[in-house]
Motif scaffolding. Structure first.
Motif, PDB file in Angstrom:
ATOM      1  N   ALA A 131      -9.885  -3.371 -16.159  1.00 40.92           N
ATOM      2  CA  ALA A 131     -10.633  -4.032 -16.452  1.00 40.92           C
ATOM      3  C   ALA A 131     -10.914  -4.672 -17.786  1.00 40.92           C
ATOM      4  O   ALA A 131     -11.036  -5.976 -18.021  1.00 40.92           O
ATOM      5  N   LEU A 132     -10.455  -4.212 -18.712  1.00 40.06           N
ATOM      6  CA  LEU A 132     -10.074  -4.596 -20.012  1.00 40.06           C
ATOM      7  C   LEU A 132      -8.919  -5.912 -20.107  1.00 40.06           C
ATOM      8  O   LEU A 132      -9.348  -7.065 -20.664  1.00 40.06           O
ATOM      9  N   LEU A 133      -8.023  -5.596 -19.343  1.00 34.22           N
ATOM     10  CA  LEU A 133      -7.034  -6.709 -19.335  1.00 34.22           C
ATOM     11  C   LEU A 133      -7.363  -7.804 -18.571  1.00 34.22           C
ATOM     12  O   LEU A 133      -7.085  -9.074 -18.782  1.00 34.22           O
ATOM     13  N   LEU A 134      -8.319  -7.846 -17.379  1.00 33.70           N
ATOM     14  CA  LEU A 134      -8.949  -8.815 -16.881  1.00 33.70           C
ATOM     15  C   LEU A 134      -9.961  -9.603 -17.900  1.00 33.70           C
ATOM     16  O   LEU A 134      -9.765 -10.780 -17.895  1.00 33.70           O
ATOM     17  N   TYR A 187       0.833  -1.224  -0.071  1.00 28.32           N
ATOM     18  CA  TYR A 187       0.029  -0.023   0.212  1.00 28.32           C
ATOM     19  C   TYR A 187       1.014   1.441   0.232  1.00 28.32           C
ATOM     20  O   TYR A 187       0.619   2.344  -0.672  1.00 28.32           O
ATOM     21  N   LEU A 188       1.884   1.198   1.005  1.00 26.41           N
ATOM     22  CA  LEU A 188       2.594   2.612   0.914  1.00 26.41           C
ATOM     23  C   LEU A 188       3.504   2.650  -0.511  1.00 26.41           C
ATOM     24  O   LEU A 188       3.664   3.659  -0.895  1.00 26.41           O
ATOM     25  N   ARG A 189       3.844   1.632  -0.959  1.00 23.55           N
ATOM     26  CA  ARG A 189       4.552   1.575  -2.384  1.00 23.55           C
ATOM     27  C   ARG A 189       3.555   2.196  -3.352  1.00 23.55           C
ATOM     28  O   ARG A 189       4.126   2.788  -4.019  1.00 23.55           O
ATOM     29  N   PHE A 190       2.467   1.589  -3.229  1.00 24.56           N
ATOM     30  CA  PHE A 190       1.263   2.184  -4.048  1.00 24.56           C
ATOM     31  C   PHE A 190       1.212   3.599  -3.911  1.00 24.56           C
ATOM     32  O   PHE A 190       1.405   4.591  -4.990  1.00 24.56           O
ATOM     33  N   VAL A 191       1.020   4.214  -3.000  1.00 28.79           N
ATOM     34  CA  VAL A 191       0.834   5.643  -2.507  1.00 28.79           C
ATOM     35  C   VAL A 191       2.084   6.310  -2.854  1.00 28.79           C
ATOM     36  O   VAL A 191       2.023   7.327  -3.525  1.00 28.79           O
ATOM     37  N   GLY A 192       3.264   5.830  -2.734  1.00 28.96           N
ATOM     38  CA  GLY A 192       4.618   6.655  -3.054  1.00 28.96           C
ATOM     39  C   GLY A 192       4.594   6.796  -4.590  1.00 28.96           C
ATOM     40  O   GLY A 192       4.785   7.806  -4.841  1.00 28.96           O
ATOM     41  N   ILE A 194      -2.128   2.981 -11.799  1.00 30.04           N
ATOM     42  CA  ILE A 194      -3.457   2.697 -11.317  1.00 30.04           C
ATOM     43  C   ILE A 194      -3.833   1.233 -11.686  1.00 30.04           C
ATOM     44  O   ILE A 194      -4.461   0.411 -11.136  1.00 30.04           O
ATOM     45  N   CYS A 195      -3.250   1.089 -13.061  1.00 28.96           N
ATOM     46  CA  CYS A 195      -3.834  -0.192 -13.624  1.00 28.96           C
ATOM     47  C   CYS A 195      -3.145  -1.456 -12.938  1.00 28.96           C
ATOM     48  O   CYS A 195      -4.088  -2.324 -12.735  1.00 28.96           O
ATOM     49  N   ARG A 196      -2.157  -1.191 -12.379  1.00 31.69           N
ATOM     50  CA  ARG A 196      -1.309  -2.447 -11.715  1.00 31.69           C
ATOM     51  C   ARG A 196      -2.168  -2.564 -10.471  1.00 31.69           C
ATOM     52  O   ARG A 196      -2.385  -3.693  -9.921  1.00 31.69           O
ATOM     53  N   TYR A 231      -8.171  -7.361  -8.234  1.00 31.85           N
ATOM     54  CA  TYR A 231      -8.743  -8.484  -9.029  1.00 31.85           C
ATOM     55  C   TYR A 231      -8.021  -9.754  -8.433  1.00 31.85           C
ATOM     56  O   TYR A 231      -8.911 -10.613  -8.087  1.00 31.85           O
ATOM     57  N   PHE A 232      -6.659  -9.761  -8.577  1.00 30.84           N
ATOM     58  CA  PHE A 232      -6.197 -11.047  -8.362  1.00 30.84           C
ATOM     59  C   PHE A 232      -5.868 -11.620  -6.989  1.00 30.84           C
ATOM     60  O   PHE A 232      -5.676 -12.728  -6.590  1.00 30.84           O
ATOM     61  N   VAL A 233      -5.762 -10.291  -6.030  1.00 30.77           N
ATOM     62  CA  VAL A 233      -5.266 -10.684  -4.621  1.00 30.77           C
ATOM     63  C   VAL A 233      -6.922 -11.328  -4.047  1.00 30.77           C
ATOM     64  O   VAL A 233      -6.687 -12.101  -2.904  1.00 30.77           O
ATOM     65  N   SER A 234      -7.947 -10.823  -4.556  1.00 30.65           N
ATOM     66  CA  SER A 234      -9.293 -11.323  -3.863  1.00 30.65           C
ATOM     67  C   SER A 234      -9.480 -12.503  -5.030  1.00 30.65           C
ATOM     68  O   SER A 234      -9.062 -12.904  -5.919  1.00 30.65           O
ATOM     69  N   PRO A 235     -10.547 -13.413  -4.405  1.00 27.53           N
ATOM     70  CA  PRO A 235     -11.134 -14.458  -5.232  1.00 27.53           C
ATOM     71  C   PRO A 235     -11.757 -14.140  -6.533  1.00 27.53           C
ATOM     72  O   PRO A 235     -12.056 -14.724  -7.422  1.00 27.53           O
TER      73      PRO A 235
END
Lengths: 327, 255
Positions: free
Chosen positions: B119-122, A94-99, B7-9, B15-19
């Protein structure tokens, strides 16, 4: 560092912020004080470029929030009332993302993550899901994300709300600790918090600026003349309050003596003077008359009383903040 | 560009960390596999009957399997697109994380495009997952691969357009269920607009039929890239994202 002039924010029916002006110097901690619904959050959202003002200007580090929002955003760290956490992420990620969002990258980012996790004591939960953290930890992660890009200005919206007393103390210490590097503006409706952490107070009520001054000046201003509380006891027999009162009134400079309470042969008085420092004279008069002086202290008004005096209202929510209903 | 990717990453990660991603992949794979199996079975029955009737008319795999299969899958899109897009903004609004994004030095456009791209990549992952079915077709038959690729492109464009609409609708509420339900309704309506052309030929009907998201994918499934249809999808994508940007802006003025 922060200059706000005639700032106004109108919603459909209400005016949330009404022609507020204030300035904050570099390196200061400023408390933004007011009852719920006074317009604190709205003002902070304008400063952080989340909301545009209806009229008036606000500049942060010389950049206008409307004209150059990108420059302002780069220089501001913001902790909203509820820390903006992605509960499915791990603290470190999370901190990496915000950074990254704030423009950091590479070794710089790694260094800052190490630094903020250490500073906010969240290093031990770096690999834990944010959703599994306690409220205190979440708040600290929220602070960590606010300072990750080493912003000039920190805007903290009720940083201690909902924490337990120990966590509140820890958070306050952390904020005080951060003050050296950042200009901090924090909002609260808890008065002791301002007394303990802030140098400068801005009091708003119903969207209007009520007072802006240093904590000490505000207390002095509300107090007006010096006033002292003293407790007198008789050596052998109980004191006669009226005698003490007469004696005290004879001292030059004393303008008013009020007997506040009387028990077990002791009597407590509040003495006001126009002359300034008269505590020495009071003590001598009491002792010379053969009484015991149990207590002698300046009766500094708490900020709470100042607040009530300034806003002329009771300290309860004046306008409930609009409840955000799930749509 | 960098911000879009950040943002995309992050969105893909969510998406992929949750089921969510895995459930969508599984369900999409199952449904696609069932459709494929059905199309194949129908094809086999038909070809045996033809042989029994003594007609040695060569049956085209592309015409008999791929084309109807892809058309069916585009109906499945209607169900999966809302599931993909409903959380994009509604969740951020509910959790207050939208404040983090909106107060970071990053443009609204980058946030929106990054989210749509994720969303498109998913969806691309969903499509790739189905390629296994065609591996069988290529192993035991000799279908033409170019129309198949064009068909996939058609699915992708159509999904892109629906995803853009879903992204927009997700900005209008903080309730994911509402976002999902409205997206499904709008997508379904857009899909069946084409029906009017079946019984009506007035200008009104033609306009409605042109607006339909389904009529423009036919050419792709036949293996033809019609620029008119491609432009339609690109326009819908652009409009969807444009309205998303306006909606985000209005959030700030209203909230």
């Amino acid at each position: 560092m922060i200059k706000v002039k005639d700032l106004t924010k109108r919603y459909a029916r209400t005016i949330a912020v009404d022609h507020i002006s204030f300035e904050v110097d570099k390196g200061q901690i400023v408390g933004f004080l007011g009852p719920n619904g006074a317009g604190k959050t709205t003002t902070m959202r304008i400063l952080t470029c989340f909301l545009p003002p209806s009229s008036g200007t606000a500049t942060v580090a010389g950049f206008d929030v409307l004209e150059q929002p990108m420059e302002v955003k780069k220089r501001i760290g913001y902790l909203p009332e509820t820390p903006p956490l992605y509960l499915e992420m791990e603290t470190g990620d999370y901190l990496r993302f915000v950074g990254k969002l704030k423009g950091l990258s590479g070794a710089d980012l790694d260094k800052r993550i190490d630094y903020v996790t250490g500073r906010c004591s969240v290093a031990d939960v770096k690999n834990k899901l944010l959703g599994k953290l306690s409220k205190g930890y979440r708040q600290r992660v929220g602070l960590a994300q606010a300072i990750i890009h080493n912003p000039d200005v920190l805007v903290l919206d009720e940083p201690t709300a909902g924490l337990d007393p120990k966590q509140i103390n820890e958070t306050r210490d952390l904020i005080k600790d951060l003050a050296g590097d950042h200009t901090i503006i924090l909002s609260t409706h808890i008065l002791p918090e301002v007394e303990q952490t802030c140098e400068q107070v801005i009091i708003i009520n119903k969207g209007k600026l009520v007072a802006t001054d240093s904590v000490r000046n505000l207390q002095a201003r509300a107090r007006g003349a010096e006033s002292v509380v003293l407790e007198v006891a008789g050596r052998k027999a109980a004191v006669e309050p009226s005698m003490v009162q007469r004696k005290l009134e004879q001292i030059s400079g004393v303008s008013r003596v009020v007997c506040k309470q009387q028990l077990d042969g002791r009597a407590q008085f509040e003495v006001e003077s126009q002359k300034g420092f008269i505590r020495g004279d009071l003590a001598r008069a009491v002792v010379d008359s053969g009484w015991d002086l149990n207590e002698l202290r300046p009766s500094a008004m708490s900020l709470e009383e100042v607040f009530l005096q300034l806003t002329g209202s009771e300290l309860k929510p004046i306008e409930a903040e609009p409840v955000k209903e799930p749509v | 560009m960098r911000n879009i990717w950040i943002i995309c990453r992050k969105e893909l990660g969510s998406y992929f960390v949750s089921p969510v991603a895995y459930i969508l992949l599984t369900m999409f794979g199952l449904i696609f596999g069932y459709f494929f199996w059905n199309a194949l079975a129908a094809f086999l029955v038909e070809s045996i009957q033809m042989q029994m009737r003594g007609q040695s008319f060569p049956m085209n795999l592309n015409e008999w399997i791929i084309r109807p299969l892809l058309a069916n899958v585009s109906v499945v899109n209607l169900f999966f697109v809302p599931l993909i897009t409903m959380r994009l903004f509604a969740e951020e609004k509910r959790n207050g994380t939208i404040e983090l994004l909106a107060t970071s030095p990053i443009r609204d456009g980058e946030i929106i495009f990054g989210k749509w791209l994720a969303a498109l990549l998913l969806y691309v992952c969903l499509l790739l997952f189905t390629a296994a079915n065609f591996a069988f077709l290529f192993r035991y038959g000799n279908p033409d691969w170019k129309p198949l690729l064009v068909g996939y492109l058609g699915l992708l464009l159509q999904a892109g357009a629906l995803l853009a609409i879903g992204t927009f609708i997700s900005t209008t509420t903080k309730n994911q269920i509402i976002a999902g339900a409205v997206t499904f309704g709008v997508c379904l309506l857009l899909f069946v607009f084409g029906w009017v052309s079946g019984y009506d030929t007035s200008t009104w009907a033609q306009v409605l039929s042109y607006l339909s998201i389904a009529t423009h994918s036919e050419s792709f499934y036949r293996g033809v890239i019609d620029s008119k249809d491609a432009i339609y999808y690109v326009t819908v994508i652009f409009l969807g994202l444009f309205f998303t940007a306006r909606s985000m802006e209005s959030l700030r003025w209203r909230s």
